[in-house]
Design a protein around this motif. Structure first.
Motif, PDB file in Angstrom:
ATOM      1  N   ASP A   1     -16.589   7.801 -39.109  1.00 19.74           N
ATOM      2  CA  ASP A   1     -16.686   9.177 -39.937  1.00 19.74           C
ATOM      3  C   ASP A   1     -15.492   9.860 -38.964  1.00 19.74           C
ATOM      4  OD1 ASP A   1     -18.691   9.011 -41.104  1.00 19.74           O
ATOM      5  OD2 ASP A   1     -19.886   9.449 -39.679  1.00 19.74           O
ATOM      6  N   ASP A   2     -15.118   9.119 -37.772  1.00 17.36           N
ATOM      7  CA  ASP A   2     -13.506   9.604 -37.027  1.00 17.36           C
ATOM      8  C   ASP A   2     -13.282   8.860 -35.997  1.00 17.36           C
ATOM      9  OD1 ASP A   2     -12.076  12.333 -35.731  1.00 17.36           O
ATOM     10  OD2 ASP A   2     -13.786  13.201 -34.724  1.00 17.36           O
ATOM     11  N   VAL A   3     -12.128   9.735 -35.333  1.00 14.94           N
ATOM     12  CA  VAL A   3     -11.407   8.328 -34.974  1.00 14.94           C
ATOM     13  C   VAL A   3     -11.069   9.610 -33.185  1.00 14.94           C
ATOM     14  CG1 VAL A   3     -10.401   6.741 -36.188  1.00 14.94           C
ATOM     15  CG2 VAL A   3      -8.878   8.500 -35.776  1.00 14.94           C
ATOM     16  N   GLU A   4     -11.359   8.580 -32.039  1.00 15.32           N
ATOM     17  CA  GLU A   4     -11.069   9.302 -30.637  1.00 15.32           C
ATOM     18  C   GLU A   4      -9.988   9.153 -30.199  1.00 15.32           C
ATOM     19  OE1 GLU A   4     -14.421   9.916 -29.105  1.00 15.32           O
ATOM     20  OE2 GLU A   4     -14.851  11.527 -30.109  1.00 15.32           O
ATOM     21  N   PRO A   5      -8.823   9.137 -30.556  1.00  8.53           N
ATOM     22  CA  PRO A   5      -7.036   8.268 -30.108  1.00  8.53           C
ATOM     23  C   PRO A   5      -7.257   8.475 -28.758  1.00  8.53           C
ATOM     24  CG  PRO A   5      -6.458   9.629 -31.466  1.00  8.53           C
ATOM     25  CD  PRO A   5      -7.874   9.947 -31.522  1.00  8.53           C
ATOM     26  N   ASP A   6      -7.329   7.332 -27.711  1.00  3.48           N
ATOM     27  CA  ASP A   6      -6.735   7.436 -25.981  1.00  3.48           C
ATOM     28  C   ASP A   6      -5.694   7.547 -25.516  1.00  3.48           C
ATOM     29  OD1 ASP A   6     -10.084   6.944 -26.228  1.00  3.48           O
ATOM     30  OD2 ASP A   6     -10.088   4.711 -25.780  1.00  3.48           O
TER      31      ASP A   6
ATOM     32  N   THR B   1       1.239   8.617 -33.589  1.00  4.22           N
ATOM     33  CA  THR B   1       0.253   7.327 -33.112  1.00  4.22           C
ATOM     34  C   THR B   1      -0.461   6.712 -31.949  1.00  4.22           C
ATOM     35  OG1 THR B   1       2.548   6.265 -32.222  1.00  4.22           O
ATOM     36  CG2 THR B   1       2.964   6.061 -34.657  1.00  4.22           C
ATOM     37  N   PHE B   2      -0.819   5.811 -31.778  1.00  2.76           N
ATOM     38  CA  PHE B   2      -1.857   5.196 -30.786  1.00  2.76           C
ATOM     39  C   PHE B   2      -2.767   3.914 -30.993  1.00  2.76           C
ATOM     40  CE2 PHE B   2      -4.357   7.598 -33.889  1.00  2.76           C
ATOM     41  CZ  PHE B   2      -5.247   6.623 -34.409  1.00  2.76           C
ATOM     42  N   THR B   3      -2.447   3.111 -30.219  1.00  4.92           N
ATOM     43  CA  THR B   3      -2.930   1.582 -29.911  1.00  4.92           C
ATOM     44  C   THR B   3      -4.105   1.853 -29.862  1.00  4.92           C
ATOM     45  OG1 THR B   3      -2.208   1.660 -27.769  1.00  4.92           O
ATOM     46  CG2 THR B   3      -1.064   0.736 -29.267  1.00  4.92           C
ATOM     47  N   ARG B   4      -5.066   2.621 -28.680  1.00  3.76           N
ATOM     48  CA  ARG B   4      -6.437   2.533 -28.680  1.00  3.76           C
ATOM     49  C   ARG B   4      -7.260   4.096 -29.311  1.00  3.76           C
ATOM     50  NH1 ARG B   4      -8.963  -0.188 -24.656  1.00  3.76           N
ATOM     51  NH2 ARG B   4     -10.903   0.950 -23.427  1.00  3.76           N
ATOM     52  N   PHE B   5      -8.306   3.636 -29.866  1.00  2.00           N
ATOM     53  CA  PHE B   5      -9.254   4.243 -29.789  1.00  2.00           C
ATOM     54  C   PHE B   5     -10.910   4.241 -30.159  1.00  2.00           C
ATOM     55  CE2 PHE B   5      -8.153   2.212 -33.621  1.00  2.00           C
ATOM     56  CZ  PHE B   5      -9.386   2.226 -34.574  1.00  2.00           C
ATOM     57  N   LYS B   6     -11.220   5.611 -29.853  1.00  2.00           N
ATOM     58  CA  LYS B   6     -13.066   4.906 -30.381  1.00  2.00           C
ATOM     59  C   LYS B   6     -13.159   5.461 -32.012  1.00  2.00           C
ATOM     60  CE  LYS B   6     -14.481   5.930 -25.826  1.00  2.00           C
ATOM     61  NZ  LYS B   6     -14.893   7.047 -24.820  1.00  2.00           N
TER      62      LYS B   6
ATOM     63  N   THR C   1     -15.179   0.889 -29.160  1.00  6.79           N
ATOM     64  CA  THR C   1     -13.669   0.738 -28.810  1.00  6.79           C
ATOM     65  C   THR C   1     -12.755  -0.154 -29.846  1.00  6.79           C
ATOM     66  OG1 THR C   1     -13.657   1.903 -26.956  1.00  6.79           O
ATOM     67  CG2 THR C   1     -11.838   1.048 -26.501  1.00  6.79           C
ATOM     68  N   ILE C   2     -11.008   0.179 -30.259  1.00  6.12           N
ATOM     69  CA  ILE C   2     -10.420  -0.579 -31.080  1.00  6.12           C
ATOM     70  C   ILE C   2      -9.251  -0.384 -30.228  1.00  6.12           C
ATOM     71  CG2 ILE C   2      -9.348  -1.249 -33.326  1.00  6.12           C
ATOM     72  CD1 ILE C   2     -12.456   0.212 -34.477  1.00  6.12           C
ATOM     73  N   ALA C   3      -8.949  -1.372 -30.018  1.00  7.07           N
ATOM     74  CA  ALA C   3      -7.948  -1.171 -28.903  1.00  7.07           C
ATOM     75  C   ALA C   3      -6.736  -2.505 -29.485  1.00  7.07           C
ATOM     76  CB  ALA C   3      -7.866  -1.812 -27.392  1.00  7.07           C
ATOM     77  N   VAL C   4      -5.555  -2.680 -29.327  1.00  7.71           N
ATOM     78  CA  VAL C   4      -4.403  -3.256 -29.213  1.00  7.71           C
ATOM     79  C   VAL C   4      -3.966  -3.517 -27.981  1.00  7.71           C
ATOM     80  CG1 VAL C   4      -1.724  -4.517 -30.790  1.00  7.71           C
ATOM     81  CG2 VAL C   4      -3.758  -3.550 -31.916  1.00  7.71           C
ATOM     82  N   SER C   5      -3.907  -4.707 -27.495  1.00  2.88           N
ATOM     83  CA  SER C   5      -2.835  -5.102 -25.796  1.00  2.88           C
ATOM     84  C   SER C   5      -3.010  -6.278 -25.697  1.00  2.88           C
ATOM     85  CB  SER C   5      -4.377  -4.267 -24.463  1.00  2.88           C
ATOM     86  OG  SER C   5      -5.211  -5.206 -24.819  1.00  2.88           O
ATOM     87  N   ASP C   6      -2.084  -5.977 -24.971  1.00  2.00           N
ATOM     88  CA  ASP C   6      -1.614  -7.872 -25.255  1.00  2.00           C
ATOM     89  C   ASP C   6      -1.591  -8.286 -26.029  1.00  2.00           C
ATOM     90  OD1 ASP C   6      -1.211  -7.886 -21.954  1.00  2.00           O
ATOM     91  OD2 ASP C   6      -3.449  -7.983 -21.977  1.00  2.00           O
ATOM     92  N   GLY C   7      -0.815  -8.280 -27.156  1.00  2.00           N
ATOM     93  CA  GLY C   7      -0.668  -8.395 -28.414  1.00  2.00           C
ATOM     94  C   GLY C   7      -2.378  -9.453 -29.505  1.00  2.00           C
TER      95      GLY C   7
END
Length: 169
Positions: free
Chosen positions: A67-72, A79-84, A106-112
């Motif tokens: 229902d919603d995303v909360e960028p970290d 733009t963001f690479t990590r969010f809830k 938590t959805i994140a892109v880190s270290d590829g």
């Protein structure tokens, strides 16, 4: 009259036969080597497409009831690479009242790597460096940059996931 003994091959005939054989073997080797190289390239490309499909399907299942995303780590350009990813649940309590609860991943892109709830989605050969997310008009927009690190393939894919409760649409 002299009679010649013609039972054997001369040295010239033998060298000609060996030379022709080497030429034929060389051509066959070149063709087989080309076929094997092309086959490996085709298999690598098919594996890359299969990985892309698996990543997109995983994201599709993850974002299904979000229902919603909360960028970290939102940057100045949005733009963001990590969010809830937040899913709001409405349950009926024993007394007939409605209870509102939420779950998040938590959805994140880190270290590829793309991780969803701590689980890495992509394989070791696939890098997602450069992947970013934005929120526009009630949708999560994913700008995937998928790279095959071994075969140097790259693909940019844009995916959009509608956010919000069904009643809000």
């Amino acid at each position: 009259m002299k009679c010649r003994n013609e039972k054997g091959l001369t040295l010239v005939e033998l060298l000609a036969a060996v030379t022709i054989s080497f030429i034929i073997i060389g051509v066959i080797y070149a063709v087989l080597n080309s076929v094997i190289t092309q086959s490996k390239s085709d298999m690598a490309r098919k594996y890359f497409v299969k990985e892309q499909t698996a990543i997109l399907q995983y994201m599709e299942r993850t974002m299904e009831n979000i229902d919603d995303v909360e960028p970290d780590d939102e940057s100045d350009d949005g733009t963001f690479t990590r969010f809830k990813a937040v899913a709001i649940n409405i349950d009926v309590a024993g007394d007939g009242t409605y209870q509102k609860s939420s779950t998040d991943k938590t959805i994140a892109v880190s270290d590829g790597n793309l991780s969803v709830g701590g689980t890495i989605v992509n394989s070791d050969e696939i890098s997602l460096d450069g992947t970013t997310f934005t929120v526009e008009n009630g949708s999560l927009i994913c700008h995937f940059v998928m790279k095959d690190t071994q075969n140097h393939f790259e693909k940019k894919i844009y995916a959009s996931y509608k956010l919000g409760e069904e009643g809000d649409q």
